[in-house]
Design an enzyme around this catalytic site. Structure first.
Site, short mmCIF file in Angstrom:
data_model
loop_
_atom_site.label_atom_id
_atom_site.label_comp_id
_atom_site.label_asym_id
_atom_site.label_seq_id
_atom_site.Cartn_x
_atom_site.Cartn_y
_atom_site.Cartn_z
N TYR A 104 -14.50 -51.92 28.75
CA TYR A 104 -15.95 -52.08 28.86
C TYR A 104 -16.33 -53.38 28.13
O TYR A 104 -16.72 -53.38 26.98
CB TYR A 104 -16.59 -50.86 28.20
N ARG A 149 -31.02 -48.88 13.25
CA ARG A 149 -31.61 -49.76 12.23
C ARG A 149 -32.69 -49.06 11.42
O ARG A 149 -33.47 -48.26 11.97
CB ARG A 149 -32.23 -51.01 12.88
N ASP A 206 -18.32 -57.09 27.64
CA ASP A 206 -19.53 -57.86 27.92
C ASP A 206 -19.15 -59.27 28.39
O ASP A 206 -18.03 -59.73 28.16
CB ASP A 206 -20.39 -57.96 26.66
N ARG A 213 -21.79 -49.30 20.57
CA ARG A 213 -22.33 -50.54 21.11
C ARG A 213 -23.76 -50.78 20.62
O ARG A 213 -24.22 -51.91 20.58
CB ARG A 213 -22.38 -50.48 22.66
N GLU A 273 -32.44 -47.82 38.70
CA GLU A 273 -30.98 -47.82 38.62
C GLU A 273 -30.46 -46.40 38.38
O GLU A 273 -30.97 -45.69 37.53
CB GLU A 273 -30.59 -48.73 37.45
N ARG A 282 -17.46 -45.81 37.02
CA ARG A 282 -18.81 -45.49 37.47
C ARG A 282 -19.31 -46.65 38.31
O ARG A 282 -19.02 -47.83 38.02
CB ARG A 282 -19.78 -45.30 36.29
N ARG A 286 -32.64 -46.25 34.29
CA ARG A 286 -33.54 -47.29 33.79
C ARG A 286 -34.20 -48.00 34.95
O ARG A 286 -33.73 -47.92 36.09
CB ARG A 286 -32.80 -48.27 32.87
N1 UDP Z 1 -27.55 -45.00 25.82
C1 UDP Z 1 -28.35 -43.87 25.83
N2 UDP Z 1 -29.71 -44.02 25.86
C2 UDP Z 1 -30.30 -45.23 25.91
C3 UDP Z 1 -29.49 -46.38 25.92
C4 UDP Z 1 -28.10 -46.24 25.88
O1 UDP Z 1 -27.84 -42.75 25.81
O2 UDP Z 1 -31.54 -45.29 25.97
C5 UDP Z 1 -26.07 -44.81 25.75
C6 UDP Z 1 -25.46 -44.63 27.16
O3 UDP Z 1 -24.38 -43.73 27.05
C7 UDP Z 1 -24.98 -46.03 27.47
C8 UDP Z 1 -24.49 -46.50 26.10
O4 UDP Z 1 -25.46 -45.94 25.19
O5 UDP Z 1 -23.93 -46.03 28.44
C9 UDP Z 1 -24.38 -47.99 25.93
O6 UDP Z 1 -25.64 -48.59 26.23
P1 UDP Z 1 -25.75 -50.10 26.72
O7 UDP Z 1 -27.19 -50.44 26.70
O8 UDP Z 1 -24.82 -50.94 25.93
O9 UDP Z 1 -25.25 -49.98 28.23
P2 UDP Z 1 -25.18 -51.09 29.41
O10 UDP Z 1 -26.41 -51.96 29.34
O11 UDP Z 1 -23.87 -51.82 29.25
O12 UDP Z 1 -25.19 -50.22 30.65
#
Ligand code: UDP
Length: 381
Positions: A347, A176, A349, A172, A299, A248, A278
């Site tokens: 999963y 870069r 969006d 996902r 969160e 989850r 986060r």
């Molecule tokens: N992830 C991580 N560290 C980060 C951001 C994302 O390990 O700083 C991993 C984590 O497993 C997460 C996945 O990447 O579930 C997908 O991230 P995304 O931001 O797409 O998750 P969402 O915002 O849908 O919760």
């Protein structure tokens, strides 16, 4: 003209209801919660007036022109680019991993080609086809970045080792070799000026639609309708006959502060010993507004027990057989279509659920809906 039931007033249900009502059908929407918009629900904080994403951050992005045109019929989309920061062992880094992150983390000043070669020297090239999250990370970024930014966060978010999770979750995120720190690679991105609930309310405010809030839909009611579009959890529809699928759920600890708490909408906490994954500071999702006070949500994630709100389908390899049995049951239902993140246990969006909902409406128009969508039953796919 048919009588149609829509179960769940999230984006899937609201778009299908809107489209079919526009065609002249009579649509009844059953929503078990006291509000519409599902987990995209937004509401103003009474004290500060800040628009809160009650179920966590939702940033709209899409590369699908039909979806982008569609959502903008229901609210003005304000410019917003998600630029996430990540805290690792007391330092702040750019996310998703980009040239800045690499240079910050290793204390270097590499150019794009140098950084590519540098990470290639760290990558585990013996992994030809990564299947798990961990293999995907080790193959493309090497152990140090993986352990700093992904291992702890993912363990907290999913409650298990990244070696048990599918590679698709990590895919996902972009990796870069330039300074682009836009979290998404989509063509368009923005925030609805009045929030997602406003959009869903407008979708549902149409002749021919009746919305029942706080109303459960029982399977036995399906016979009263020509078609049921069900966006609840697929396992719940069948009374968990094949056992519960794993989800989850999230907890949010809200705090009020004066001024600016963290200077950004989303900051990730990747260390395993920090309990939250986060912090979202909601006024920064609406940078065109100004507020003296601020509201933050810390969160955290845990396994979804019965009675909790499901957010993320876990889709483990060991659930594959169970999911396949639910899909077989779903195919036997004569007049029920399973839609959305929970209905199809994927999963998804927001923009994908909207695209699929429009697709469902098109199919209904074309042939009265006969086919179920192609479920992706491969949890590692
Ligand atoms: N992830 C991580 N560290 C980060 C951001 C994302 O390990 O700083 C991993 C984590 O497993 C997460 C996945 O990447 O579930 C997908 O991230 P995304 O931001 O797409 O998750 P969402 O915002 O849908 O919760």
């Amino acid at each position: 003209m048919n009588r149609i039931a829509v179960v769940g007033a999230g984006f899937s249900g609201a778009v299908i209801a809107h489209e079919l009502a526009a065609d002249g059908h009579e649509v009844e929407v059953f929503e078990s919660r006291p509000h519409v918009a599902g987990n995209c629900h937004t509401a103003r904080d009474e004290e500060s007036g800040i628009l809160l994403h009650q179920y966590g951050p939702h940033i709209f992005h899409t590369s699908n022109p039909r979806v982008w045109d569609y959502v903008r019929r229901f609210d003005e989309f304000m410019p917003f680019t998600n630029r996430v920061k990540a805290v690792v062992r007391g330092r702040v880094y750019s996310m998703p991993v980009n040239l800045h992150t690499i240079n910050q983390f290793f204390g270097l000043a590499l150019g794009p080609a140098e950084a590519r070669a540098f990470l290639a020297s760290k990558a585990d090239l013996s992994i030809a086809e990564p299947r798990t999250f961990e293999e995907q990370a080790l193959r493309f970024m090497g152990a140090e970045l993986y352990e700093a930014f992904f291992k702890g966060y993912t363990q907290k978010q999913w409650g298990m080792s990244p070696s048990e999770l599918p590679a698709s979750i990590l895919r996902r995120l972009p990796l870069r070799f330039n300074y682009d720190d836009n979290y998404y690679a989509s063509t368009w991105q923005g925030m609805p000026r009045h929030g997602y609930t406003h959009i869903v309310e407008r979708l549902l405010d149409a002749p021919g639609i009746r919305v029942h809030l706080g109303a459960r839909f029982e399977r036995a009611m399906a016979g009263d309708f020509a078609r049921v579009f069900y966006s609840g959890p697929i396992d719940a529809w069948f009374g968990n006959a094949e056992g519960s699928l794993g989800y989850r759920t999230l907890d949010f600890a809200a705090e009020r502060h004066a001024g600016d708490f963290q200077g950004n909408a989303v900051i990730n906490y990747c260390d395993p010993d920090v309990p939250w994954t986060r912090i979202a500071e909601h006024k920064h999702f609406a940078p065109w507004e100004s507020h003296e006070a601020t509201v933050i949500f810390r969160e955290s994630s845990r396994y979804c027990e019965s009675g909790d709100t499901p957010y993320y389908p876990i889709r483990l390899a060991k659930e594959k057989g169970q999911l396949a049995r639910y899909i077989a049951l779903a195919r036997e239902e004569k007049n029920v279509s399973f839609v959305g993140r929970l209905g199809t246990y994927r999963y998804l969006d927001m923009h994908v659920t909207i695209a699929e909902a429009l697709d469902w409406a098109d199919r209904w128009r074309a042939d009265g809906v006969t086919e179920l969508p192609a479920f992706n039953v491969d949890p590692l796919g």
